[in-house]
Design an enzyme around this catalytic site. Structure first.
Site, mmCIF file in Angstrom:
data_model
loop_
_atom_site.group_PDB
_atom_site.id
_atom_site.type_symbol
_atom_site.label_atom_id
_atom_site.label_comp_id
_atom_site.label_asym_id
_atom_site.label_seq_id
_atom_site.Cartn_x
_atom_site.Cartn_y
_atom_site.Cartn_z
ATOM 1 N N ASP A 79 49.437 -44.910 -19.298
ATOM 2 C CA ASP A 79 49.741 -45.630 -19.847
ATOM 3 C C ASP A 79 50.105 -45.285 -21.589
ATOM 4 O O ASP A 79 49.666 -45.414 -21.975
ATOM 5 C CB ASP A 79 49.163 -46.796 -20.207
ATOM 6 C CG ASP A 79 49.543 -48.062 -21.097
ATOM 7 O OD1 ASP A 79 50.728 -48.555 -20.962
ATOM 8 O OD2 ASP A 79 48.615 -49.034 -21.043
ATOM 9 N N ASP B 222 61.598 -51.235 -19.013
ATOM 10 C CA ASP B 222 60.273 -51.106 -19.575
ATOM 11 C C ASP B 222 59.478 -50.653 -18.679
ATOM 12 O O ASP B 222 59.622 -51.057 -17.164
ATOM 13 C CB ASP B 222 59.866 -51.814 -20.763
ATOM 14 C CG ASP B 222 58.849 -50.951 -21.810
ATOM 15 O OD1 ASP B 222 58.604 -50.176 -21.234
ATOM 16 O OD2 ASP B 222 58.671 -52.208 -22.411
ATOM 17 N N HIS C 63 44.129 -47.944 -19.742
ATOM 18 C CA HIS C 63 43.155 -49.068 -19.963
ATOM 19 C C HIS C 63 41.290 -48.292 -20.021
ATOM 20 O O HIS C 63 40.724 -48.957 -20.350
ATOM 21 C CB HIS C 63 42.869 -50.210 -20.257
ATOM 22 C CG HIS C 63 44.461 -50.415 -21.847
ATOM 23 N ND1 HIS C 63 44.991 -51.690 -22.552
ATOM 24 C CD2 HIS C 63 45.547 -49.556 -21.228
ATOM 25 C CE1 HIS C 63 45.799 -51.219 -22.736
ATOM 26 N NE2 HIS C 63 46.165 -50.805 -22.434
ATOM 27 N N GLU D 162 53.101 -49.557 -29.307
ATOM 28 C CA GLU D 162 52.701 -50.937 -28.535
ATOM 29 C C GLU D 162 51.024 -51.434 -28.237
ATOM 30 O O GLU D 162 50.784 -53.131 -27.609
ATOM 31 C CB GLU D 162 53.348 -50.478 -26.830
ATOM 32 C CG GLU D 162 53.699 -51.616 -25.691
ATOM 33 C CD GLU D 162 52.584 -52.016 -24.320
ATOM 34 O OE1 GLU D 162 52.966 -52.316 -24.362
ATOM 35 O OE2 GLU D 162 51.584 -50.711 -25.037
ATOM 36 N N GLU D 163 50.426 -51.069 -28.136
ATOM 37 C CA GLU D 163 49.137 -51.202 -27.520
ATOM 38 C C GLU D 163 48.760 -52.309 -28.953
ATOM 39 O O GLU D 163 47.218 -52.519 -28.803
ATOM 40 C CB GLU D 163 47.903 -50.175 -27.348
ATOM 41 C CG GLU D 163 48.615 -49.114 -27.172
ATOM 42 C CD GLU D 163 48.351 -49.723 -25.098
ATOM 43 O OE1 GLU D 163 48.282 -50.841 -25.307
ATOM 44 O OE2 GLU D 163 48.726 -48.590 -24.453
ATOM 45 N N ASP E 283 51.656 -44.363 -27.851
ATOM 46 C CA ASP E 283 50.862 -44.362 -28.609
ATOM 47 C C ASP E 283 49.695 -44.531 -27.294
ATOM 48 O O ASP E 283 50.364 -45.956 -25.814
ATOM 49 C CB ASP E 283 50.720 -45.941 -29.401
ATOM 50 C CG ASP E 283 50.807 -47.263 -29.034
ATOM 51 O OD1 ASP E 283 52.377 -46.930 -27.871
ATOM 52 O OD2 ASP E 283 50.333 -48.234 -29.516
ATOM 53 N N HIS F 157 56.016 -46.081 -24.714
ATOM 54 C CA HIS F 157 55.655 -45.692 -25.616
ATOM 55 C C HIS F 157 54.865 -44.635 -25.829
ATOM 56 O O HIS F 157 53.844 -44.399 -25.192
ATOM 57 C CB HIS F 157 54.705 -47.204 -26.298
ATOM 58 C CG HIS F 157 53.872 -47.370 -24.869
ATOM 59 N ND1 HIS F 157 52.056 -46.970 -25.087
ATOM 60 C CD2 HIS F 157 53.924 -48.281 -23.673
ATOM 61 C CE1 HIS F 157 51.616 -47.161 -23.979
ATOM 62 N NE2 HIS F 157 52.489 -48.465 -23.634
#
Length: 481
Positions: A152, A213, A453, A186-187, A119, A117
């Site tokens: 991520d 994934d 994160h 995705e987030e 984002d 992803h």
């Protein structure tokens, strides 16, 4: 008396023999494979990753804050950084911001879908002083590339594109169609990205043979008692459910408090829920994990894994002691919001709390609500379900050629690696593909990633280049039986 003791001794001896037999015959499920040579990645691969991290493709819960133009600039950059990819594959834009690239193969049949992803999550202003580098600089420090999205999930997105660009430069044509699916939200649940991509597959009646994934990773530290390197591959993931608790009674002046206030009632409900967690279980996915890891453990741990019928209570107790272990064996509940009161001398008449639950694959919303109602046992507490919820039931078949191929590729990637299926406790975009194929796997070829994160998100240059090598061989040797 002697007869009774003799019977007890005989039964104990039989039990010991059974346990030892099961332990000795608990055979390894690992695959022996020749290691492949690491490829010379394209010149400038690190610089391209650094540049990718500079795009502030941030997803916010408040969608009005999302800068769509930044995503479009990122798309333009990818097209210039990977000219062969964008020249030789078919580009399908989904909802303008998600990218789906079709690389046509030699044969018809179920394709491979590789996911990542675009984002990233925001960076909290208060944490900036703790970062070693600007989180959107892509700066290199001591062999690491720093930046939001490094792991991520732009690290894997860029590694995938690097590998495909290399293969295209060699005029390689895959056996099956390969789709690169890069969602943009995705987030924030992936509703307009991955979910819409899956809708496209449904409309075209295309059933992927395999989906890969983000999710699991390579680890030297996260499997207790294992003295080897492990590659943990997510074969299923937990569901997501938010439950709101609310109570409303008469408030009043703090000088004359009633026996029970709204806060008292809700606090009591919270305590009861904390003291009565959902029951633990060695579910199917956890049992599969033990089947693959157990034979590689020291004798005592191996014995427990080989005889779960006997040692299950001990195993569940051990798992319950760590957050990750506990999350693997039960539906978890975390109180994330509590609201009540507006003034220090005013007893509020309302109190609200939010519980975020991560549910096991075999759980149902009905069963979860029934458990909460029974535990709270107070009609003054109203229970409602939030809008954002998922209940994925997909579990990959480990006997299918897709998992065996992934396992053999990993066995060639790292010597003496232990490949093990596991239950993803977080949510990924791939859950939507679980609606159309069971063979969905969650794994990135990087080791013991840090800063997810959080502060100082980073990826080692060595790890990133090795990840490109993994995707290169994974695609080059791909052939579904």
């Amino acid at each position: 008396m002697k007869t009774s003791l003799a019977i007890v001794f005989a039964l104990l001896l039989i039990l010991i023999c059974i346990v030892l037999f099961n332990t000795i015959t608990f055979k390894s499920k690992q695959i022996e494979a020749d290691e492949f040579e690491f490829v010379d990645v394209r010149k400038g691969s690190i610089a391209r990753l650094q540049e990718a991290l500079r795009f502030k493709t941030i997803s916010y819960d408040d969608s009005t804050k999302t800068d769509s133009a930044e995503f479009l600039r990122f798309h333009s950059y990818l097209a210039s950084a990977f000219p062969l990819v964008f020249e030789k594959t078919e580009l399908i834009k989904i909802n303008n911001l998600s990218l789906l690239l079709r690389w046509k193969g030699k044969e018809q049949g179920g394709p491979l879908v590789l996911m990542a992803h675009q984002d990233v999550v925001p960076v909290e202003e208060s944490t900036l002083k703790s970062w070693k580098a600007d989180p959107f600089s892509g700066e290199v420090i001591d062999g690491y590339v720093y930046g939001r999205g490094a792991i991520d999930d732009k690290g894997s997105l860029m590694a995938i594109l690097e590998s495909v660009e290399m293969l295209l430069s060699e005029n390689f044509i895959p056996q099956n169609d390969i789709y690169l699916a890069f969602g943009h939200d995705e987030e924030v649940t992936g509703q307009n990205g991955a979910k819409a991509i899956v809708s496209w597959f449904k409309q075209k009646n295309i059933i992927p043979k395999m989906v890969l994934d983000e999710g699991g990773m390579i680890t030297n530290t996260k499997v207790p008692n294992l003295e080897k390197t492990a590659a943990v591959v997510g074969i299923a993931e937990k569901g997501y459910l938010t439950v709101k608790l609310e109570t409303s009674i008469e408030g009043g002046h703090s000088s004359m408090p009633a026996q029970n206030t709204a806060i008292d009632i809700l606090a009591d409900a919270i305590v009861k829920i904390k003291q009565n967690p959902f029951p633990s279980e060695l579910n199917g996915v956890v049992n599969s994990f033990m089947d693959y890891v157990g034979p590689e453990l020291p004798f005592t741990s191996k014995m427990a894994m080989a005889n779960r019928w006997l040692f299950s209570p001990i195993i569940r107790n051990i798992y319950s002691k760590t957050p990750a272990g506990n999350a693997s064996i039960r539906t978890t509940q975390a109180f994330t919001v509590f609201r009540s009161g507006v003034k220090e001398n005013l007893i509020p008449g309302e109190a609200h709390a939010t519980i975020n639950l991560r549910t096991l694959p075999n759980s149902s919303e009905k069963d979860i609500l029934s458990h909460l109602k029974k535990v709270i046992a107070n009609d003054l507490v109203k229970i409602s379900v939030g809008a954002n919820k998922t209940n994925p039931q997909q579990i990959a078949n480990l006997n299918d050629s897709t998992f065996l191929y992934l396992q053999s590729t990993l066995s060639s990637f790292r010597k003496d690696i232990v490949v093990a299926p596991f239950l993803m406790i977080g949510a990924t975009d791939s859950r939507y593909f679980g609606e159309i194929t069971p063979q969905v796997f969650r794994f990135v070829p990087f080791t013991d990633l840090e800063g997810l994160h959080g502060i100082n998100e980073r990826i080692a240059i060595k790890e990133y280049k090795e990840g490109i090598t993994f995707y290169y061989y994974f695609l080059k040797n791909l052939k579904f039986s």
